[in-house]
Motif scaffolding. Structure first.
Motif, PDB file in Angstrom:
ATOM      1  N   MET A   1       0.625  -1.320   0.099  1.00  0.00           N
ATOM      2  CA  MET A   1       0.016  -0.009  -0.041  1.00  0.00           C
ATOM      3  C   MET A   1       0.833   1.186   0.026  1.00  0.00           C
ATOM      4  O   MET A   1       1.791   1.415   0.685  1.00  0.00           O
ATOM      5  N   SER A   2       0.480   2.249  -0.696  1.00  0.00           N
ATOM      6  CA  SER A   2       1.231   3.564  -0.746  1.00  0.00           C
ATOM      7  C   SER A   2       0.942   4.487   0.397  1.00  0.00           C
ATOM      8  O   SER A   2      -0.207   4.341   0.953  1.00  0.00           O
ATOM      9  N   LYS A   3       2.159   5.067   0.667  1.00  0.00           N
ATOM     10  CA  LYS A   3       2.077   6.005   1.738  1.00  0.00           C
ATOM     11  C   LYS A   3       1.481   7.417   1.260  1.00  0.00           C
ATOM     12  O   LYS A   3       1.522   8.002   0.159  1.00  0.00           O
ATOM     13  N   VAL A   4       0.700   8.171   2.090  1.00  0.00           N
ATOM     14  CA  VAL A   4       0.270   9.591   2.019  1.00  0.00           C
ATOM     15  C   VAL A   4       1.245  10.459   2.796  1.00  0.00           C
ATOM     16  O   VAL A   4       1.313  10.332   3.982  1.00  0.00           O
ATOM     17  N   THR A   5       1.707  11.318   1.913  1.00  0.00           N
ATOM     18  CA  THR A   5       2.521  12.324   2.874  1.00  0.00           C
ATOM     19  C   THR A   5       1.792  13.559   3.066  1.00  0.00           C
ATOM     20  O   THR A   5       1.084  14.022   2.196  1.00  0.00           O
ATOM     21  N   VAL A   6       1.730  14.116   4.452  1.00  0.00           N
ATOM     22  CA  VAL A   6       1.075  15.235   4.967  1.00  0.00           C
ATOM     23  C   VAL A   6       2.353  15.978   5.463  1.00  0.00           C
ATOM     24  O   VAL A   6       3.207  15.846   6.169  1.00  0.00           O
TER      25      VAL A   6
ATOM     26  N   LYS B   1       4.461  10.684   7.105  1.00  0.00           N
ATOM     27  CA  LYS B   1       3.769   9.637   6.252  1.00  0.00           C
ATOM     28  C   LYS B   1       2.921   8.616   6.811  1.00  0.00           C
ATOM     29  O   LYS B   1       3.535   8.389   7.810  1.00  0.00           O
ATOM     30  N   THR B   2       1.750   8.393   6.232  1.00  0.00           N
ATOM     31  CA  THR B   2       1.060   7.255   6.790  1.00  0.00           C
ATOM     32  C   THR B   2       0.279   6.684   5.592  1.00  0.00           C
ATOM     33  O   THR B   2       0.399   6.734   4.512  1.00  0.00           O
ATOM     34  N   GLU B   3      -0.388   5.402   6.074  1.00  0.00           N
ATOM     35  CA  GLU B   3      -0.853   4.785   5.099  1.00  0.00           C
ATOM     36  C   GLU B   3      -2.410   5.543   4.952  1.00  0.00           C
ATOM     37  O   GLU B   3      -2.935   6.247   6.017  1.00  0.00           O
ATOM     38  N   ALA B   4      -3.082   5.081   3.705  1.00  0.00           N
ATOM     39  CA  ALA B   4      -4.234   5.804   3.209  1.00  0.00           C
ATOM     40  C   ALA B   4      -5.405   5.277   4.297  1.00  0.00           C
ATOM     41  O   ALA B   4      -5.034   3.963   4.659  1.00  0.00           O
TER      42      ALA B   4
END
Length: 112
Positions: free
Chosen positions: A1-6, A19-22
């Motif tokens: 699963m790709s990470k989401v950057t905030v 960075k976290t999982e969607a």
């Protein structure tokens, strides 16, 4: 699963990349990281203590706020045109690179 950057911008202006999982909310991520984002109602949209300000360039990428969220936002300190409740912003791959400003203060109307 790709990470989401905030990118979180703290009240003192310091930027912090996360960075976290969607599938997690902004409030959940902030709590995991130990950031100062209260969430007195524990994400039940019964307060405004998880108020965040979304960078204008990223705001249009978010789903429209519900009427109930808009009503809760009316209680937030420092409300802006791009304010949202962190408990209502679900992080998805489409939101990768989202930039959020953490307010200097929150108003806890729940008495906690």
């Amino acid at each position: 699963m790709s990470k989401v950057t905030v990118i979180f911008v703290h009240a003192d202006g310091r930027e912090q990349l996360a960075k976290t999982e969607a599938g997690v909310t902004v409030l959940q991520l902030a709590h995991e990281l130990g950031f100062e984002l209260e969430g007195a109602c524990e994400g039940n949209m019964a307060c405004s203590t998880c108020h965040v300000i979304v960078d204008e360039q990223h705001f249009e990428r978010l789903p429209v706020a519900s009427e109930a969220e808009e009503e809760m936002l009316d209680l937030a300190l420092g409300l802006t045109a791009t304010s949202r409740l962190g408990c209502q912003v679900l992080l998805t791959k489409d939101l990768d690179g989202l930039k959020l400003y953490l307010p200097k203060a929150a108003r806890n109307m729940m008495g906690f």
